[in-house]
Design an enzyme around this catalytic site. Structure first.
Site, PDB file in Angstrom:
ATOM      1  N   ASP A  79       0.470  -1.748   0.252  1.00 20.06           N
ATOM      2  CA  ASP A  79       0.036   0.134  -0.245  1.00 20.06           C
ATOM      3  C   ASP A  79       0.942   1.176   0.205  1.00 20.06           C
ATOM      4  O   ASP A  79       2.534   0.856   0.039  1.00 20.06           O
ATOM      5  CB  ASP A  79      -1.151   0.155   1.227  1.00 20.06           C
ATOM      6  N   ASP A  86      -0.391   4.938   0.690  1.00 19.35           N
ATOM      7  CA  ASP A  86       0.144   5.971   1.749  1.00 19.35           C
ATOM      8  C   ASP A  86      -0.279   5.626   3.665  1.00 19.35           C
ATOM      9  O   ASP A  86      -0.987   4.498   3.134  1.00 19.35           O
ATOM     10  CB  ASP A  86      -1.344   6.815   1.356  1.00 19.35           C
TER      11      ASP A  86
END
Length: 231
Positions: free
Chosen positions: A9, A11
């Site tokens: 991922d 953020d």
């Protein structure tokens, strides 16, 4: 276990982008006469993409101030968010400690790397570029890259198929319950870091397969497993 492919991922996992997202969201609200919201409130909405973030933020604003719904159109605020986020993306994005070394060590060892985020592709690409992380990834998937996005099982399966990896030897590292669900749904190992954006809920409640306190520990774990498998 030997892992040949790790998807990350963006953020809250690799890069801290909370300030620039909150600033863009508040500029969008201000453009329509809506007072700024606390940055912490906005941070807790990160993870599903900026459109979903703004819709949830507006929902809260409308509940507090019912009169807003009669004079403010959600689509107009969303359009403002697109404009302002294009301006703030990458302005304060900061890789978490050990991020670059972690990715470099994995790549040198031959592990394939993907970045899989619900952030729109153009914004994700910009964050990776300004953070100096874009050269590490074999594949970038944004929230608008495919017909579905995390936690739909097709997303991580698409990554494995595209990069020619066996799902049994793939892991996904994120910071939220959405990431854990994405991994579970796709049948890959569900890994997390504890410092990201999970709506203020302890990530332990998502029951991931493994919690890494820092990114360098991810590389250490993966590379030690590959050495054992090769022995």
């Amino acid at each position: 276990m030997s892992y040949d492919l790790i998807s990350f991922d963006l953020d809250g996992t690799l890069v801290d982008t909370a300030d620039e997202i909150a600033e863009a969201a508040n500029r969008a609200l201000n453009a329509h006469g809506i007072p700024r919201r606390p940055a912490s409130e906005i941070t807790n909405l990160i993870g599903a993409g900026t459109r979903e973030l703004m819709l949830k933020l507006l929902q809260g604003c409308f509940l507090e101030q019912p009169g807003l719904a009669g004079r403010v159109r959600a689509e107009d605020v969303l359009a403002s968010m697109d404009e302002h986020y294009a301006a703030t993306t990458g302005t304060s994005a900061t890789p978490y400690p050990g991020c670059r070394d972690t990715l470099a060590n994995l790549k040198i060892a031959g592990v394939r790397l993907a970045c899989v985020t619900n952030k729109e592709y153009r914004h994700a690409q910009r964050v990776l570029e300004v953070s100096g992380l874009d050269g590490f990834f074999d594949l970038l998937i944004g929230g608008d890259s495919l017909a579905e996005k995390k936690p739909h099982p097709s997303v991580l399966r698409h990554v494995a198929r595209t990069l020619g990896a066996d799902i049994a030897h793939m892991a996904h590292l994120g910071d939220s319950a959405t990431d854990v669900a994405a991994a579970r749904n796709a049948g890959v190992a569900a890994w997390v870091v504890p410092y990201g954006y999970n709506a203020g809920v302890p990530i332990t409640e998502a029951r991931p397969d493994h919690i890494f306190d820092s990114l360098p520990l991810v590389a250490e774990y993966v590379l030690s497993g590959r050495r054992l498998s090769a022995a």
